[in-house]
Write an enzyme that holds these catalytic residues in place. Structure first.
Site, PDB file in Angstrom:
ATOM      1  CE1 TYR A 144      -3.734   2.456   0.487  1.00 33.83           C
ATOM      2  CE2 TYR A 144      -2.443   3.315   2.317  1.00 33.83           C
ATOM      3  CZ  TYR A 144      -3.506   3.431   1.439  1.00 33.83           C
ATOM      4  OH  TYR A 144      -4.334   4.526   1.503  1.00 33.83           O
ATOM      5  CG  ASP A 239       5.755   3.643   0.772  1.00 33.54           C
ATOM      6  OD1 ASP A 239       6.033   4.221   1.847  1.00 33.54           O
ATOM      7  OD2 ASP A 239       4.604   3.558   0.326  1.00 33.54           O
ATOM      8  CE  LYS A 267       1.868   5.722   8.145  1.00 31.02           C
ATOM      9  NZ  LYS A 267       0.442   5.921   8.160  1.00 31.02           N
TER      10      LYS A 267
HETATM   11  N1  HOZ Z   1      -0.847   3.873   6.254  1.00 34.21           N
HETATM   12  C1  HOZ Z   1      -1.904   3.778   7.214  1.00 34.21           C
HETATM   13  C2  HOZ Z   1      -2.479   2.417   7.188  1.00 34.21           C
HETATM   14  N2  HOZ Z   1      -1.514   1.445   7.157  1.00 34.21           N
HETATM   15  C3  HOZ Z   1      -2.892   4.860   6.943  1.00 34.21           C
HETATM   16  C4  HOZ Z   1      -4.109   4.787   7.773  1.00 34.21           C
HETATM   17  C5  HOZ Z   1      -5.266   5.261   6.976  1.00 34.21           C
HETATM   18  O1  HOZ Z   1      -5.379   4.856   5.808  1.00 34.21           O
HETATM   19  O2  HOZ Z   1      -6.037   5.996   7.538  1.00 34.21           O
END
Ligand code: HOZ
Length: 425
Positions: A144, A239, A267
């Site tokens: 992701y 990433d 983050k």
């Molecule tokens: N990267 C986060 C989930 N693994 C983001 C959380 C979200 O999508 O709100």
């Protein structure tokens, strides 16, 4: 545990916000029930709108490595806010943050601050296409990288949890420029390069996958990706939105000793405020406007409050170096969880590295999306709710990663293992 205020707030939120939330991962759709509305956080603890207390292993999905409301970070943000929250003009704190990032991740010779991990990835891909003059991207199933159109293909995190790994609304053309392989499957990537190597602009990879649950790279996987991309004139983009400043101060790339062409961050570098960054080899980054022809911009990019909070966070991390201690506690937690599952005769695998871990309800090793998605999600949902009832807040979905902060203690870990024993039973 009563959560009537959360119920009320969720009812009200649903009237005005899509699904009552501003990001699907928060919606509890993956585990069922009403999302807990939070009111405050301190250190490793959360307080919800009903006054219930939780030990937090979600940590806002990663940024809060120093825990909630770390005094010095709050102070830095307040001071920046008092001076002015945004100017739409350069400020010194942006340069200082960029220098701190580059010092930790020397592969980021030149970088650009943006507002989120999604923006960082979207921009890095555009840049990779411009630099190579090619259009294809290789990604990994269950990986992701934010909600970038072309990467909402076989996507992990909330998209996978809601069974929407290929989002509606993504133009077929965009989906077509994305080629997908299984994580850790070197022969599959080799085959993709054999067939289409000349068209591939970049491989994008989470060096430690953390959005299909936590999945570690097998020895040689990242090294092989590095070799293949170099051999075929493509770029490799790490990433490190989750692993940057979490896996180690220098991110996963320093741990594995693999130098990417471009890196995306988010983050932690914002200290709890919206931020992102992408950067890499100078000759590549020099193609970004105003130096080059790849346009990318943002009114609030590198805004002074996020930059100040991020910089203070990085300085504290460097000074205090909590990584060994956090990793030791996470190891102890993983060991405790495995033993508790065994005692309860529950088939569970716990993947862990540094301060990150995921419990998968499966009897087979989890090394890619195929094996991650074979885990019993209902069992995870049950486990999650039983922990929640005992005041332990794990990520509300199987395909996410639990994290520790520098504030978690050995006592917290023992309490969590005890709660997990009851949750497995
Ligand atoms: N990267 C986060 C989930 N693994 C983001 C959380 C979200 O999508 O709100």
């Amino acid at each position: 545990m009563l959560r009537s205020r959360s119920e009320t707030l969720f009812r009200e939120a649903r009237r005005v916000l899509v699904g009552g939330v501003n990001s699907p991962a928060r919606s509890f759709r993956a585990v069922g029930g009403t999302p807990v509305f939070m009111a405050a956080g301190r250190g490793a603890r959360l307080v919800d709108a009903d006054g219930n207390r939780y030990l937090d292993y979600c940590l806002s999905w990663g940024p809060l490595i120093l825990g909630h409301c770390r005094k010095e970070v709050v102070k830095a943000a307040q001071a920046a806010l008092k001076a002015g929250s945004t100017f739409g003009a350069p400020t010194e704190s942006e340069t200082l943050l960029a220098e701190a990032i580059r010092e930790a991740l020397p592969s980021m010779e030149l970088l650009r601050l943006v507002n989120s991990g999604t923006e960082a990835v979207m921009s890095a891909l555009r840049l990779a296409r411009a630099f190579t003059g090619r259009e294809l991207t290789v990604k990994f199933s269950g990986g992701y990288h934010g909600h970038v159109d072309s990467l909402l293909v076989a996507a992990g995190s909330g998209a996978a949890a809601l069974s929407k790994p290929n989002s509606e609304g993504v133009p077929a053309l965009w989906a077509k420029i994305t080629l997908v392989a299984e994580y850790n499957d070197v022969p599959a990537v080799r085959e993709i390069f054999r067939r289409r190597g000349r068209e591939i602009a970049a491989v994008i990879v989470e060096p430690v996958a953390a959005n299909m649950g936590l999945v570690l790279p097998e020895p040689g996987f990242l090294e092989e990706l590095r070799k293949l991309t170099s051999r075929h004139g493509a770029l490799i983009i790490f990433d490190e939105v989750i692993t940057g400043f979490r896996m180690a101060y220098g991110g996963a790339q320093t741990v594995f000793g693999v130098r990417p062409d471009l890196t995306c961050l988010g983050k932690i570098i914002g200290g709890g405020f919206p931020v992102g960054a992408y950067g890499g080899r100078r000759e590549i980054m020099s193609r970004v406007a105003p130096l080059g022809g790849v346009y990318q911009a943002g009114t609030l990019s590198g805004n002074p409050v996020a930059a100040a909070a991020g910089l203070k966070t990085l300085r504290l991390l460097k000074e205090e170096a909590p990584y060994k201690r956090m990793a030791a506690l996470a190891e102890e937690l993983a060991r405790g969880l495995r033993a508790a599952a065994r005692r309860a005769r529950v088939e569970a695998r716990v993947n862990q590295t540094a301060s990150m871990l995921t419990v998968f309800f499966t009897d087979a090793p989890v090394r890619d999306w195929r094996s991650a998605s074979a885990a019993d999600r209902r069992a995870y949902a049950r486990f999650f709710h039983r922990l929640l009832e005992q005041g332990v807040y794990f990520p509300p979905a199987q395909f996410e990663t639990a994290m520790l902060s520098a504030c978690h203690t050995a006592r917290d870990i023992r309490a969590t293992v005890a709660a997990a024993g009851r949750a497995f039973g």
